[in-house]
Design a protein around this motif. Structure first.
Motif, PDB file in Angstrom:
ATOM      1  N   VAL A 157       0.857  -1.183   0.000  1.00 29.34           N
ATOM      2  CA  VAL A 157       0.000   0.000   0.000  1.00 29.34           C
ATOM      3  C   VAL A 157       0.894   1.235   0.000  1.00 29.34           C
ATOM      4  CG1 VAL A 157      -1.718   1.333   1.268  1.00 29.34           C
ATOM      5  CG2 VAL A 157      -1.869  -1.162   1.223  1.00 29.34           C
ATOM      6  N   THR A 158       0.701   2.088  -1.002  1.00 25.66           N
ATOM      7  CA  THR A 158       1.510   3.288  -1.144  1.00 25.66           C
ATOM      8  C   THR A 158       0.698   4.512  -0.761  1.00 25.66           C
ATOM      9  OG1 THR A 158       2.740   2.265  -2.963  1.00 25.66           O
ATOM     10  CG2 THR A 158       2.909   4.646  -2.733  1.00 25.66           C
ATOM     11  N   SER A 159       1.272   5.356   0.063  1.00 24.62           N
ATOM     12  CA  SER A 159       0.623   6.604   0.468  1.00 24.62           C
ATOM     13  C   SER A 159       1.649   7.728   0.417  1.00 24.62           C
ATOM     14  CB  SER A 159       0.045   6.468   1.879  1.00 24.62           C
ATOM     15  OG  SER A 159       1.081   6.226   2.818  1.00 24.62           O
ATOM     16  N   SER A 160       1.215   8.908   0.813  1.00 20.08           N
ATOM     17  CA  SER A 160       2.116  10.061   0.790  1.00 20.08           C
ATOM     18  C   SER A 160       3.285   9.902   1.756  1.00 20.08           C
ATOM     19  CB  SER A 160       1.339  11.340   1.134  1.00 20.08           C
ATOM     20  OG  SER A 160       0.699  11.200   2.402  1.00 20.08           O
ATOM     21  N   SER A 161       3.089   9.058   2.780  1.00 12.08           N
ATOM     22  CA  SER A 161       4.136   8.848   3.779  1.00 12.08           C
ATOM     23  C   SER A 161       5.088   7.711   3.417  1.00 12.08           C
ATOM     24  CB  SER A 161       3.517   8.575   5.147  1.00 12.08           C
ATOM     25  OG  SER A 161       2.672   7.435   5.083  1.00 12.08           O
ATOM     26  N   GLY A 162       4.795   7.009   2.314  1.00 10.86           N
ATOM     27  CA  GLY A 162       5.670   5.911   1.890  1.00 10.86           C
ATOM     28  C   GLY A 162       4.892   4.640   1.605  1.00 10.86           C
ATOM     29  N   SER A 163       5.605   3.537   1.478  1.00  8.58           N
ATOM     30  CA  SER A 163       4.989   2.245   1.161  1.00  8.58           C
ATOM     31  C   SER A 163       5.000   1.326   2.379  1.00  8.58           C
ATOM     32  CB  SER A 163       5.734   1.575   0.003  1.00  8.58           C
ATOM     33  OG  SER A 163       5.652   2.359  -1.165  1.00  8.58           O
ATOM     34  N   THR A 164       3.930   0.564   2.513  1.00  6.09           N
ATOM     35  CA  THR A 164       3.812  -0.408   3.609  1.00  6.09           C
ATOM     36  C   THR A 164       3.461  -1.766   3.023  1.00  6.09           C
ATOM     37  OG1 THR A 164       2.980   1.348   5.065  1.00  6.09           O
ATOM     38  CG2 THR A 164       2.694  -0.924   5.794  1.00  6.09           C
ATOM     39  N   PHE A 165       4.136  -2.812   3.487  1.00  4.84           N
ATOM     40  CA  PHE A 165       3.879  -4.166   3.025  1.00  4.84           C
ATOM     41  C   PHE A 165       3.057  -4.915   4.082  1.00  4.84           C
ATOM     42  CE2 PHE A 165       7.485  -2.863   0.516  1.00  4.84           C
ATOM     43  CZ  PHE A 165       7.261  -3.455  -0.713  1.00  4.84           C
ATOM     44  N   TYR A 166       2.065  -5.656   3.593  1.00  7.44           N
ATOM     45  CA  TYR A 166       1.202  -6.439   4.472  1.00  7.44           C
ATOM     46  C   TYR A 166       1.205  -7.894   4.015  1.00  7.44           C
ATOM     47  CZ  TYR A 166      -0.729  -1.940   6.018  1.00  7.44           C
ATOM     48  OH  TYR A 166      -0.886  -0.666   6.521  1.00  7.44           O
ATOM     49  N   SER A 167       1.034  -8.794   4.962  1.00 10.67           N
ATOM     50  CA  SER A 167       0.923 -10.223   4.673  1.00 10.67           C
ATOM     51  C   SER A 167      -0.401 -10.740   5.210  1.00 10.67           C
ATOM     52  CB  SER A 167       2.068 -11.009   5.314  1.00 10.67           C
ATOM     53  OG  SER A 167       3.318 -10.597   4.789  1.00 10.67           O
ATOM     54  N   VAL A 168      -1.043 -11.606   4.424  1.00  5.19           N
ATOM     55  CA  VAL A 168      -2.328 -12.180   4.815  1.00  5.19           C
ATOM     56  C   VAL A 168      -2.171 -13.694   4.883  1.00  5.19           C
ATOM     57  CG1 VAL A 168      -4.778 -12.381   4.279  1.00  5.19           C
ATOM     58  CG2 VAL A 168      -3.543 -10.293   3.666  1.00  5.19           C
ATOM     59  N   LYS A 169      -2.487 -14.277   6.022  1.00  5.76           N
ATOM     60  CA  LYS A 169      -2.391 -15.720   6.214  1.00  5.76           C
ATOM     61  C   LYS A 169      -3.682 -16.395   5.744  1.00  5.76           C
ATOM     62  CE  LYS A 169       1.662 -15.649   8.284  1.00  5.76           C
ATOM     63  NZ  LYS A 169       2.856 -16.298   7.682  1.00  5.76           N
ATOM     64  N   CYS A 170      -3.568 -17.286   4.791  1.00  2.00           N
ATOM     65  CA  CYS A 170      -4.741 -18.001   4.279  1.00  2.00           C
ATOM     66  C   CYS A 170      -4.508 -19.505   4.311  1.00  2.00           C
ATOM     67  CB  CYS A 170      -5.068 -17.535   2.856  1.00  2.00           C
ATOM     68  SG  CYS A 170      -5.738 -15.848   2.772  1.00  2.00           S
ATOM     69  N   SER A 171      -3.916 -20.043   3.236  1.00  2.52           N
ATOM     70  CA  SER A 171      -3.667 -21.487   3.126  1.00  2.52           C
ATOM     71  C   SER A 171      -4.947 -22.281   3.390  1.00  2.52           C
ATOM     72  CB  SER A 171      -2.560 -21.913   4.104  1.00  2.52           C
ATOM     73  OG  SER A 171      -1.361 -21.229   3.824  1.00  2.52           O
ATOM     74  N   VAL A 172      -6.022 -21.897   2.706  1.00  2.00           N
ATOM     75  CA  VAL A 172      -7.322 -22.540   2.887  1.00  2.00           C
ATOM     76  C   VAL A 172      -7.965 -22.786   1.522  1.00  2.00           C
ATOM     77  CG1 VAL A 172      -7.760 -21.546   5.164  1.00  2.00           C
ATOM     78  CG2 VAL A 172      -8.477 -20.310   3.117  1.00  2.00           C
ATOM     79  N   ARG A 173      -9.036 -23.548   1.563  1.00  2.00           N
ATOM     80  CA  ARG A 173      -9.824 -23.814   0.359  1.00  2.00           C
ATOM     81  C   ARG A 173     -11.304 -23.626   0.704  1.00  2.00           C
ATOM     82  NH1 ARG A 173      -7.848 -27.027  -3.662  1.00  2.00           N
ATOM     83  NH2 ARG A 173      -6.422 -27.998  -2.142  1.00  2.00           N
ATOM     84  N   GLY A 174     -12.039 -22.928  -0.160  1.00  2.00           N
ATOM     85  CA  GLY A 174     -13.471 -22.764   0.043  1.00  2.00           C
ATOM     86  C   GLY A 174     -13.865 -21.700   1.037  1.00  2.00           C
ATOM     87  N   ASP A 175     -12.957 -20.802   1.391  1.00  2.65           N
ATOM     88  CA  ASP A 175     -13.272 -19.736   2.346  1.00  2.65           C
ATOM     89  C   ASP A 175     -14.012 -18.610   1.621  1.00  2.65           C
ATOM     90  OD1 ASP A 175     -12.197 -18.658   5.270  1.00  2.65           O
ATOM     91  OD2 ASP A 175     -12.567 -17.054   3.835  1.00  2.65           O
ATOM     92  N   LEU A 176     -15.092 -18.101   2.226  1.00  2.00           N
ATOM     93  CA  LEU A 176     -15.863 -17.011   1.631  1.00  2.00           C
ATOM     94  C   LEU A 176     -15.758 -15.726   2.437  1.00  2.00           C
ATOM     95  CD1 LEU A 176     -19.151 -18.825   0.476  1.00  2.00           C
ATOM     96  CD2 LEU A 176     -17.051 -18.404  -0.810  1.00  2.00           C
ATOM     97  N   GLY A 177     -14.709 -15.622   3.239  1.00  2.69           N
ATOM     98  CA  GLY A 177     -14.468 -14.403   3.988  1.00  2.69           C
ATOM     99  C   GLY A 177     -13.774 -13.369   3.127  1.00  2.69           C
TER     100      GLY A 177
END
Length: 366
Positions: A157-177
């Protein structure tokens, strides 16, 4: 207009953050439904399929490009008259673009898959391939939604203050979230995370702790900061079948009987799927959502037809008729913020004391 400027005051009007149905969640399927109805009238008689196809493609390209201009990020909002967009971050699939896709699929379906050689019109025989395509697309979508494995993923995500990296934990099948659904994964791979909608509605979930200024809290789950584009499905093809009844049957009673039968045939499986756990979700355009909203569109269509065409109360719906004739122009004026900027020009004593300022103040206070 009602959603954008009234939803913040009355939450039941705005889109549901994820699962569930609010008033705004009926708007997109109603659009797609009536597009399908209109195409049955436009292509009632096709003498040259190739020529009709090229005209449909040309119309879709115009609609798609207009959508990119309006919702791709080119216009910078009511507080700025500047314009221009970074090509690396342009949003490709806004509202008009998704309607354009539904339009071309349904138009090609009507032009090439209708059985026009039959002397006597028969709903099932004449449009067998239409229903087959609708069912096929729905089955493929369900299979992908529940069958694809969604691995862990990262985004920037890039903003005026710089860039931030995010990680999302999934490793699933059939999730509708909102974090680990297959639809989002496909969009990230095919379209690219930078080209998706930067302010998805799921940020209104309590988990995201969004402030009144529209900023997600730093201590919110990482997926709250991600982009996400809502999906769309086969509602256009369903609307097309209602249009076939309008185009081929002249008796009002027979029309209404067929439409109510269609609506009931859609609502029963839709409600059943919702009860057994298939979430009613606009962002994912789940099958239960598609069936329930298509049925609602059909019932609304029946009610308006009965009121206007059968009983002749046209004056009661004259405003709706005017809006229908100028729907695209109205959408352009509001989405481009031209209408809002024009209202800002009327103020009391100082420019800041205008209608839009007081509406925004009321929204913030609420």
């Amino acid at each position: 207009m009602l959603v954008d400027y009234g939803g913040s005051i009355f939450p039941i009007v705005a889109h549901s953050p994820w699962n569930g149905l609010h008033l705004a969640d009926f708007v997109m399927p109603f659009f797609l439904f009536i597009v399908g109805v209109s195409l049955a009238l436009v292509y009632k008689k096709v003498t040259n399929r190739v020529e009709a196809t090229w005209k449909a493609v040309a119309r879709v390209l115009k609609l798609f490009l207009l959508g990119v201009l309006l919702q791709g990020g080119y216009l910078h909002g009511i507080s700025s008259l500047t314009y221009g967009v970074d090509i690396e971050r342009i949003r490709w699939f806004g509202i008009l673009q998704r309607i354009a896709i539904g339009y071309i699929v349904t138009a090609l379906c009507e032009i090439w898959l209708s059985q026009r050689t039959s002397r006597q019109w028969h709903f099932v025989q004449s449009y067998y391939w239409h229903w087959s395509l609708a069912i096929f697309l729905s089955v493929i979508y369900v299979a992908l939604s529940y069958g694809l494995y969604v691995p862990d993923w990262q985004f920037e995500v890039t903003s005026s203050s710089g860039s931030t990296f995010y990680s999302v934990k999934c490793s699933v099948r059939g999730d509708l979230g909102p974090a680990c659904n297959a639809a989002g994964m496909i969009d990230r791979y095919v379209i690219g995370n930078n080209h998706l909608y930067a302010k998805p509605v799921y940020r209104n979930l309590k988990d995201c702790n969004m402030s009144t200024s529209g900023q997600v809290s730093d201590n919110s789950p990482s997926w709250c900061h991600a982009s996400f584009d809502p999906e769309a499905a086969v509602t256009c093809i369903i609307g097309l079948q209602y249009g076939h009844v309008l185009a081929n049957l002249q008796d009002s009673k027979r029309r209404l009987d067929n439409w109510f039968l269609f609506s009931a045939s859609l609502s029963v499986p839709g409600i059943f799927l919702a009860l057994v756990g298939v979430a009613v979700n606009k962002s994912l355009y789940t099958v239960s959502y598609m069936l329930i909203t298509s049925s609602a569109a059909g019932v609304t269509f029946c009610a308006l037809y009965l009121l206007v065409d059968v009983y002749g109360y046209r004056q009661l719906t004259s405003l709706l008729e005017w809006m229908g004739k100028h729907s695209l122009s109205s959408f352009i004026l509001v989405t481009s913020n031209v209408a809002v900027i024009a209202l800002q020009g009327f103020y009391w004593k100082v420019p800041e004391n205008n209608i839009i300022h007081w509406i925004v103040t009321l929204v913030v206070r609420s």
